[in-house]
Motif scaffolding. Structure first.
Motif, short mmCIF file in Angstrom:
data_model
loop_
_atom_site.label_atom_id
_atom_site.label_comp_id
_atom_site.label_asym_id
_atom_site.label_seq_id
_atom_site.Cartn_x
_atom_site.Cartn_y
_atom_site.Cartn_z
N GLY A 38 0.83 -1.20 0.00
CA GLY A 38 0.00 0.00 0.00
C GLY A 38 0.85 1.24 0.00
O GLY A 38 2.06 1.18 0.26
N GLY A 39 0.22 2.33 -0.32
CA GLY A 39 0.96 3.58 -0.30
C GLY A 39 0.01 4.75 -0.35
O GLY A 39 -1.15 4.61 -0.78
N GLY A 40 0.49 5.88 0.12
CA GLY A 40 -0.40 7.03 0.09
C GLY A 40 0.31 8.27 0.55
O GLY A 40 1.54 8.31 0.65
N GLY A 41 -0.47 9.28 0.86
CA GLY A 41 0.11 10.52 1.34
C GLY A 41 -0.87 11.67 1.23
O GLY A 41 -2.06 11.48 0.96
N ARG A 42 -0.31 12.86 1.41
CA ARG A 42 -1.14 14.07 1.44
C ARG A 42 -1.11 14.74 0.07
O ARG A 42 -0.11 14.67 -0.64
CB ARG A 42 -0.57 15.00 2.53
CG ARG A 42 -1.29 16.30 2.68
CD ARG A 42 -0.97 17.00 3.99
NE ARG A 42 -1.77 16.47 5.09
CZ ARG A 42 -3.05 16.75 5.30
NH1 ARG A 42 -3.71 17.55 4.46
NH2 ARG A 42 -3.70 16.25 6.32
N TYR A 43 -2.25 15.33 -0.29
CA TYR A 43 -2.34 15.96 -1.62
C TYR A 43 -3.12 17.27 -1.52
O TYR A 43 -4.24 17.38 -1.99
CB TYR A 43 -2.98 14.99 -2.63
CG TYR A 43 -4.24 14.31 -2.16
CD1 TYR A 43 -5.48 14.91 -2.30
CD2 TYR A 43 -4.18 13.05 -1.55
CE1 TYR A 43 -6.64 14.27 -1.85
CE2 TYR A 43 -5.33 12.42 -1.10
CZ TYR A 43 -6.55 13.03 -1.26
OH TYR A 43 -7.69 12.41 -0.81
N ASP A 44 -2.49 18.27 -0.90
CA ASP A 44 -3.22 19.52 -0.62
C ASP A 44 -3.51 20.37 -1.85
O ASP A 44 -4.36 21.25 -1.80
CB ASP A 44 -2.43 20.34 0.41
CG ASP A 44 -2.47 19.68 1.78
OD1 ASP A 44 -3.28 18.74 1.95
OD2 ASP A 44 -1.70 20.07 2.67
N ASP A 45 -2.82 20.12 -2.96
CA ASP A 45 -3.04 20.97 -4.14
C ASP A 45 -3.91 20.30 -5.21
O ASP A 45 -4.20 20.91 -6.24
CB ASP A 45 -1.69 21.34 -4.77
CG ASP A 45 -0.84 22.14 -3.78
OD1 ASP A 45 -1.43 22.84 -2.93
OD2 ASP A 45 0.40 22.03 -3.84
N LEU A 46 -4.31 19.06 -4.98
CA LEU A 46 -5.03 18.31 -6.01
C LEU A 46 -6.36 18.96 -6.41
O LEU A 46 -6.67 19.09 -7.60
CB LEU A 46 -5.26 16.86 -5.54
CG LEU A 46 -6.17 16.01 -6.41
CD1 LEU A 46 -5.57 15.81 -7.79
CD2 LEU A 46 -6.44 14.65 -5.78
N MET A 47 -7.15 19.35 -5.42
CA MET A 47 -8.50 19.88 -5.73
C MET A 47 -8.41 21.09 -6.65
O MET A 47 -9.20 21.22 -7.59
CB MET A 47 -9.22 20.28 -4.44
CG MET A 47 -9.57 19.11 -3.58
SD MET A 47 -10.87 18.10 -4.31
CE MET A 47 -11.02 16.89 -3.03
N LYS A 48 -7.46 21.97 -6.36
CA LYS A 48 -7.30 23.17 -7.21
C LYS A 48 -6.89 22.76 -8.62
O LYS A 48 -7.38 23.29 -9.60
CB LYS A 48 -6.23 24.08 -6.60
CG LYS A 48 -6.85 25.26 -5.85
CD LYS A 48 -5.85 26.34 -5.50
CE LYS A 48 -4.60 25.80 -4.86
NZ LYS A 48 -3.62 26.70 -4.37
#
Ligand code: AMP
Length: 457
Positions: free
Chosen positions: A318-328
């Motif tokens: 598994g893998g993941g993380g934060r994506y604070d700019d994706l929505m924009k």
């Protein structure tokens, strides 16, 4: 003996598990069937994921299997392997296929969930929103063991929460799920890519580090150097791995805000007793990550060395993380998010390899046997009552004798057989036979459901 008969005998003689494929269709390359005898692992893992989702407050969402290809292009990044090499494009027959209108099978969940969040106004719901889904994703990869062109993922996302607790909550959910599944030798490797400002500074440093080494990199990394330099750190070629060791790290280039966030995430993980190790080279394959990036690995038995291709005998589950700019990036209001995808195929593979005991649920709980016209009528009524009471029930009215019916019950591995003969049909009673011990007892049909509930539930 007719030719037809000879042929069917040949088929019968073969191992029943091996399908007779000569002259018939085979599954497409890179995909496979998951047969009923394997399903207990899948069901166990799915149910555990649903239960973890419930207790950690994730609500189910289902998003379409295909989206506009541009969504994946914009969010995941056109230079990533997933988009540049592995995306399954499909043609909608009623559309004029301009590049904007191409459709693609989802290669992961986050982009579709982010699109659904914006499109359905989920940003106006009380925040944060925790979402969960399970389903298949498609990547046109080179098929090999453990790597399929259609595989299944369990996905958790938290949207509208920029706190370090959200990152830790996602990782803790995975940790708990793997514990419930009984999977051992888990390693969580974590890194921070920092916010946009830190990343820009880091990319520049990486470029100057690799510039004098360009002649020593593989051809793919030369391309990566121009288009997506972070991905050089993901390269599995020995020549490129060697140079990675002295490359600048993301952690050393975090600005204060990014450092603070990362330290807080680690702090939460310490408090939750989640074991992790720092891996400053985890960058993940997708463009949208900011701040936390992590991978979950399982150490493998020695015999797997060959297929792991130098990945330190570990398999990524598994893998993941934060994506604070994706929505924009995909046209929404600025909304932060953090999530993870776990590979269900690999979880099942590891559960089997580590010999995790999954409770074998008998497919048939109750077999009803009725011999004689009156008994058969009574048996049919009873079958309906038992089905409606929620018991997996079977009967075989075409089998002429009690002996042959009992044989069927054994074959179906029924827990109990309910026997009705002429006398029982007349008295409204039946015999419960425990199929393991062979012990039989007479009971009234009116009490049957509550007795079976006591024994089977
Ligand atoms: P990724 O989004 O590439 O990090 O994938 C998340 C997880 O899905 C990985 O850690 C793997 O466990 C699993 N996975 C990714 N690609 C495949 C594949 N082609 N076949 C099976 N499992 C995969």
């Amino acid at each position: 003996m007719s030719q037809q008969k000879q042929k069917s005998q040949i088929i019968d003689d073969e191992d029943p598990v091996t399908p007779w494929i000569k002259g018939s269709f085979q599954a497409a390359r890179g995909v496979r069937d998951i047969l009923p005898n394997e399903q207990k692992f899948w069901q166990f893992a799915r149910q555990a994921a649903e239960e973890i989702a419930r207790i950690f407050g994730f609500r189910r969402i289902d998003v379409p299997t295909f989206e506009n290809a541009a969504l994946f292009d914009r969010s995941i990044g056109s230079q990533t392997d997933i988009i540049a090499k592995e995306l399954y494009l499909i043609s909608g027959k009623d559309e004029i296929e301009t590049t904007d209108k191409l459709l693609a099978l989802r290669p992961e969940f986050t982009a579709g969930i982010a699109r659904a969040y914006i499109e359905n106004g989920l940003q106006f719901w009380p925040q944060p929103i925790k979402l969960f889904t399970i389903g298949s994703v498609f990547r046109h990869e080179k098929p090999q063991k453990g790597r399929y062109r259609e595989h299944f993922q369990i996905d958790f996302e938290i949207l509208g929460d920029d706190s370090a607790k959200a990152d830790a909550w996602i990782i803790l959910s995975c940790w708990e799920l793997l514990t419930v599944l009984g999977i051992k030798n888990i390693e969580i490797q974590i890194n921070s890519l920092g916010n946009a400002e830190s990343q820009e500074k880091y990319r520049k440093k990486l470029k100057s580090y690799y510039k004098p080494l360009l002649t020593k990199l593989c051809s793919t990394c030369l391309e990566r150097y121009e288009k997506n330099i972070l991905r050089i750190l993901d390269c599995k070629e020995v020549s490129c791995i060697k140079h990675k060791e002295n490359a600048p790290t993301t952690i050393d280039n975090l600005n204060d805000a990014s450092k603070k966030h990362f330290m807080a995430v680690l702090n939460f993980l310490d408090s939750f007793n989640v074991a992790y190790s720092l891996n400053p080279y985890i960058v993940r394959g997708l463009d949208y990550y900011t701040h936390t990036a992590f991978e979950i690995l399982v150490s493998n038995a020695k015999e797997d060395k060959d297929q792991l291709k130098g990945a330190h005998h570990q398999l990524a589950i598994g893998g993941g993380g934060r994506y604070d700019d994706l929505m924009k990036q995909i046209g929404g209001n600025a909304t932060c998010g953090v999530g993870v995808a776990l590979g269900l195929d690999r979880l099942v593979e590891i559960m089997k390899k580590q010999k995790v005991q999954v409770k074998h649920q008998s497919h048939t709980e109750i077999f009803v046997s009725g011999i004689g016209a009156r008994a058969l009528t009574r048996a049919k009524n009873l079958v309906l009552d038992l089905l409606r009471a929620g018991f997996a029930t079977e009967f075989a009215p075409d089998k002429p004798s009690f002996r042959s019916q009992l044989k069927t019950a054994n074959k179906l591995e029924a827990n109990y057989t309910i026997i009705i003969g002429e006398r029982e049909a007349h008295d409204n009673t039946c015999i419960i036979r425990d199929m393991k011990s062979g012990i039989q007892e007479d009971v009234s049909c009116d009490e049957l459901v509550s007795i079976l509930n006591e024994r089977l539930r």
